[in-house]
Every structure is written in C-alpha cells, then in structure tokens.
Write a protein that holds these residues in place. Structure first.
Motif: not given
Length: 186
Positions: A56-59, A63-65, A75, A77, A180, A182
């Motif tokens: 999953t791409e981390l933002t 919040t990244t789920r 999640a 964050q 995750l 990014g």
C-alpha cells in the motif's frame, strides 16, 4: 528490559521487507512491448473476495489503511519527527488495528517494523520515556481486541533525520504481512 513480541520476527519476513524495498526503489520503467501488451490486455479488476493487497502506498500527511485479513485492518497516521528519550532522531506514528472478524483478536501477535532511507535500514524501536526506575519501554500491541473494536499504539523508531523514504511492515502471526511505503514530509 521489556520483551517485545516483535523481537522474534522471522528472518524470512525481514528479508522479504528488504527485498521489497530494494525492488520498489530499483523498479525500471516497462519496455514499449510491455506497455503495448498492458494496453492490449487490461488486467481484471479485483473483487472484494480476493486476497487483500500486500503493498500500500503510504500517505504520511493522511491516514493510510490496509486490509490485513478478512475482518482485520490496519491504519497508520500522525507521523511526527522528534527525538527519543536518549536524544536520537526518531519518527513516531500511530498504528490502529480494527477487528471485525466476529471473534476476539490477540493483538500481541502483531509485529510492526519501520525501514528507512535509500538502503532500507531497519529502524530500531525508540525508547520515548523512562519509568521511575530508569527502565525504558518500546511500544507494541498487547491487548485482546473484541469484535467491533480497535486498538491504537503509538510506535517510535530511530530514523535518520535526513531520510525521507519509509516502509512500515505490519506482520500479524500466521497472516501475510503488509507493507506501507512512501515518502515522509521534510
């Protein structure tokens, strides 16, 4: 010193995390033939019943789920650069496990790791405070989470202040880990 369930992370998972980070960092653009083939044969869309994505791409500014398993999600964050209790540059962030599996989930079986920088160095757990006896404790999940509930733990890892690349590995025992990854805000 406290025992952390994440300290026994199998070498296979650790090697997988490093390999994934290297592959992601070294990804080459597809050849013209591969691009043409991708246009000619679109991939089928994933249905809700398929295995969740392991990447999953981390933002970091939201919040990244990610789905860990059916009824179990994570999640990540609230990223913050700070210093640990020993003065080392650290990164802290919240990890929330949500359980809708229909039964109680033992969160103590979940390991969380952070890899940072261009070489995907593993960040050591940060000691964010000391107790009255001078003992430090790293954060980790340790509760039974009832169905329909969640648990949040604030993790801290020693991370070089100038590193922007981050990959968080969440590895529940007996379930494939999720990655995750990014860039962190500077």
């Amino acid at each position: 010193m406290s025992h952390s369930p994440s300290s026994g992370l199998p070498g296979l998972v650790r090697n997988t995390a490093v390999t994934v980070a290297v592959l992601v960092g070294c990804a080459c653009s597809p050849s013209q033939e591969e691009q043409n083939a991708a246009v000619a044969e679109p991939e089928p869309s994933a249905s809700a019943s398929e295995t969740p994505s392991r990447f999953t791409e981390l933002t970091p500014d939201a919040t990244t789920r990610a789905q860990l398993d059916e009824g179990l999600s994570v999640a990540v964050q609230n990223f913050e650069r700070t210093h640990d209790a020993r003065g080392n540059p650290a990164l802290v962030f919240d990890v929330t496990l949500t359980n809708t599996t229909g039964q109680e989930f033992d969160s103590s079986r979940v390991a969380v790791h952070a890899f940072h920088g261009p070489e995907s160095e593993e960040g050591s757990p940060a000691i964010m405070e000391f107790d009255d006896n001078g003992a430090g404790r790293s954060a980790y999940f340790e509760q039974l989470i009832p169905d329909g509930q969640e648990e949040t733990v604030t993790y801290g890892f020693v991370v070089d202040a100038d590193h922007e690349e981050l990959m968080v590995l969440v590895a529940p025992e007996g379930i494939d880990p999720v990655f995750l990854s990014g860039l962190l805000p500077t």
